[in-house]
Design a protein around this motif. Structure first.
Motif, PDB file in Angstrom:
ATOM      1  N   THR A  87       0.816  -1.208   0.000  1.00 46.15           N
ATOM      2  CA  THR A  87       0.000   0.000   0.000  1.00 46.15           C
ATOM      3  C   THR A  87       0.856   1.268   0.000  1.00 46.15           C
ATOM      4  N   ALA A  88       1.930   1.280   0.775  1.00 44.41           N
ATOM      5  CA  ALA A  88       2.791   2.472   0.854  1.00 44.41           C
ATOM      6  C   ALA A  88       3.415   2.784  -0.501  1.00 44.41           C
ATOM      7  N   LYS A  89       3.822   1.766  -1.240  1.00 48.96           N
ATOM      8  CA  LYS A  89       4.417   1.978  -2.567  1.00 48.96           C
ATOM      9  C   LYS A  89       3.392   2.583  -3.522  1.00 48.96           C
ATOM     10  N   LEU A  90       2.173   2.048  -3.514  1.00 47.22           N
ATOM     11  CA  LEU A  90       1.130   2.571  -4.379  1.00 47.22           C
ATOM     12  C   LEU A  90       0.789   4.010  -4.012  1.00 47.22           C
ATOM     13  N   ASP A  91       0.699   4.285  -2.714  1.00 45.06           N
ATOM     14  CA  ASP A  91       0.416   5.650  -2.264  1.00 45.06           C
ATOM     15  C   ASP A  91       1.498   6.621  -2.717  1.00 45.06           C
ATOM     16  N   ALA A  92       2.761   6.213  -2.641  1.00 43.54           N
ATOM     17  CA  ALA A  92       3.877   7.074  -3.063  1.00 43.54           C
ATOM     18  C   ALA A  92       3.790   7.370  -4.560  1.00 43.54           C
ATOM     19  N   PHE A  93       3.459   6.362  -5.368  1.00 37.80           N
ATOM     20  CA  PHE A  93       3.330   6.562  -6.814  1.00 37.80           C
ATOM     21  C   PHE A  93       2.201   7.544  -7.125  1.00 37.80           C
ATOM     22  N   ILE A  94       1.091   7.397  -6.431  1.00 40.16           N
ATOM     23  CA  ILE A  94      -0.044   8.307  -6.626  1.00 40.16           C
ATOM     24  C   ILE A  94       0.378   9.747  -6.361  1.00 40.16           C
ATOM     25  N   GLU A  95       1.063   9.968  -5.250  1.00 41.85           N
ATOM     26  CA  GLU A  95       1.481  11.333  -4.897  1.00 41.85           C
ATOM     27  C   GLU A  95       2.424  11.925  -5.939  1.00 41.85           C
ATOM     28  N   LEU A  96       3.285  11.106  -6.520  1.00 38.93           N
ATOM     29  CA  LEU A  96       4.190  11.613  -7.563  1.00 38.93           C
ATOM     30  C   LEU A  96       3.453  11.913  -8.868  1.00 38.93           C
ATOM     31  N   MET A  97       2.339  11.226  -9.124  1.00 34.48           N
ATOM     32  CA  MET A  97       1.579  11.438 -10.353  1.00 34.48           C
ATOM     33  C   MET A  97       0.627  12.631 -10.262  1.00 34.48           C
ATOM     34  N   ARG A  98       0.282  13.059  -9.058  1.00 36.82           N
ATOM     35  CA  ARG A  98      -0.674  14.177  -8.899  1.00 36.82           C
ATOM     36  C   ARG A  98      -0.272  15.414  -9.708  1.00 36.82           C
ATOM     37  N   PRO A  99       0.956  15.924  -9.565  1.00 35.61           N
ATOM     38  CA  PRO A  99       1.293  17.140 -10.315  1.00 35.61           C
ATOM     39  C   PRO A  99       1.473  16.908 -11.822  1.00 35.61           C
ATOM     40  N   LEU A 100       1.514  15.650 -12.253  1.00 33.31           N
ATOM     41  CA  LEU A 100       1.726  15.348 -13.668  1.00 33.31           C
ATOM     42  C   LEU A 100       0.423  15.155 -14.432  1.00 33.31           C
ATOM     43  N   GLY A 101      -0.718  15.179 -13.730  1.00 36.30           N
ATOM     44  CA  GLY A 101      -2.009  15.051 -14.403  1.00 36.30           C
ATOM     45  C   GLY A 101      -2.832  13.858 -13.964  1.00 36.30           C
ATOM     46  N   LEU A 102      -2.668  13.417 -12.713  1.00 37.42           N
ATOM     47  CA  LEU A 102      -3.466  12.307 -12.189  1.00 37.42           C
ATOM     48  C   LEU A 102      -4.947  12.597 -12.393  1.00 37.42           C
ATOM     49  N   ALA A 103      -5.659  11.652 -13.010  1.00 37.97           N
ATOM     50  CA  ALA A 103      -7.068  11.863 -13.313  1.00 37.97           C
ATOM     51  C   ALA A 103      -7.984  10.849 -12.624  1.00 37.97           C
ATOM     52  N   GLU A 104      -7.515   9.603 -12.468  1.00 34.71           N
ATOM     53  CA  GLU A 104      -8.403   8.570 -11.946  1.00 34.71           C
ATOM     54  C   GLU A 104      -7.588   7.424 -11.377  1.00 34.71           C
ATOM     55  N   ILE A 105      -8.141   6.799 -10.309  1.00 35.34           N
ATOM     56  CA  ILE A 105      -7.475   5.669  -9.652  1.00 35.34           C
ATOM     57  C   ILE A 105      -8.507   4.577  -9.407  1.00 35.34           C
ATOM     58  N   SER A 106      -8.107   3.335  -9.644  1.00 33.68           N
ATOM     59  CA  SER A 106      -8.914   2.176  -9.274  1.00 33.68           C
ATOM     60  C   SER A 106      -7.993   1.188  -8.576  1.00 33.68           C
ATOM     61  N   ARG A 107      -8.353   0.792  -7.328  1.00 36.50           N
ATOM     62  CA  ARG A 107      -7.511  -0.115  -6.533  1.00 36.50           C
ATOM     63  C   ARG A 107      -8.303  -1.353  -6.142  1.00 36.50           C
ATOM     64  N   THR A 108      -7.580  -2.475  -6.011  1.00 35.30           N
ATOM     65  CA  THR A 108      -8.241  -3.736  -5.684  1.00 35.30           C
ATOM     66  C   THR A 108      -8.489  -3.921  -4.202  1.00 35.30           C
ATOM     67  N   GLY A 109      -7.685  -3.349  -3.355  1.00 36.04           N
ATOM     68  CA  GLY A 109      -7.693  -3.689  -1.939  1.00 36.04           C
ATOM     69  C   GLY A 109      -6.586  -4.695  -1.695  1.00 36.04           C
ATOM     70  N   VAL A 110      -6.306  -4.947  -0.441  1.00 33.28           N
ATOM     71  CA  VAL A 110      -5.163  -5.769  -0.055  1.00 33.28           C
ATOM     72  C   VAL A 110      -5.492  -7.261  -0.143  1.00 33.28           C
ATOM     73  N   ALA A 111      -4.616  -8.007  -0.789  1.00 33.19           N
ATOM     74  CA  ALA A 111      -4.619  -9.466  -0.739  1.00 33.19           C
ATOM     75  C   ALA A 111      -3.429  -9.842   0.145  1.00 33.19           C
ATOM     76  N   ALA A 112      -3.654 -10.710   1.125  1.00 29.94           N
ATOM     77  CA  ALA A 112      -2.591 -11.022   2.082  1.00 29.94           C
ATOM     78  C   ALA A 112      -2.533 -12.516   2.357  1.00 29.94           C
ATOM     79  N   ILE A 113      -1.329 -12.980   2.692  1.00 27.23           N
ATOM     80  CA  ILE A 113      -1.118 -14.389   2.992  1.00 27.23           C
ATOM     81  C   ILE A 113       0.084 -14.504   3.914  1.00 27.23           C
ATOM     82  N   ALA A 114       0.057 -15.494   4.799  1.00 23.07           N
ATOM     83  CA  ALA A 114       1.170 -15.715   5.722  1.00 23.07           C
ATOM     84  C   ALA A 114       2.384 -16.247   4.968  1.00 23.07           C
TER      85      ALA A 114
END
Length: 177
Positions: free
Chosen positions: A144-171
């Protein structure tokens, strides 16, 4: 003196193994909404070949006492088979997938935004899954942190829309729920 962690706030990744039947997701979500708990991320999918069981991954947050209450209440729901707090039970993997649309048309300044969006996508290992002369759609998987960081870097470049799946997790390792 031992430290009391009952009031410390934490994030929890909870996996729930359930019978795949109508209404179970509504009951799980109802448990959260009825008690005022927040769901930060929710994914659900069948996990057996015959489709009889599903796994629900929930990311939530609260005090240790609230997390314990959530797990206990989930465990009492029928047809829940197992509840595991992956964030407490040991090492686990958690990933999310997203698609992100960036609109950055060619401009007279040489298309700086387009080139920068492609450079950052490469650095974050995002794939271009659609491109036009005015936009890109990137696909990316990671924590999640990596995706959030990418989003923040794309905001000033013209971010228009985001679609996320949610977290899939496994031990990790041989541990299973």
């Amino acid at each position: 003196m031992p430290q009391d962690n009952t009031n410390s706030f934490r994030s929890a990744t909870i996996s729930v193994l359930v019978d795949n039947e109508p209404g179970i997701l509504a009951r799980v979500v109802g448990l959260f909404s009825g008690r005022g708990y927040n769901i930060d991320s929710l994914t659900v999918a069948p996990v057996e070949a015959d489709g009889n069981r599903s796994r629900i991954n929930i990311v939530t947050s609260g005090t240790e006492m609230v997390i314990e209450q959530i797990k206990a209440q989930l465990d009492r729901l029928v047809p829940v088979h197992r509840v595991a707090d992956l964030s407490q039970d040991g090492p686990h993997l958690a990933r999310e997938m997203m698609m992100i649309k960036v609109i950055c048309p060619h401009k007279e300044n040489g298309g700086y935004e387009r080139a920068e969006a492609l450079r950052l996508a490469d650095a974050f290992r995002a794939r271009v899954v659609d491109a036009s002369t005015e936009s890109f759609v990137f696909e990316m998987t990671g924590d999640t942190a990596k995706l959030d960081a990418f989003i923040e870097l794309m905001r000033p470049l013209g971010l228009a829309e985001i679609s996320r799946t949610g977290v899939a997790a496994i031990a990790r390792g041989t541990r299973v729920i």
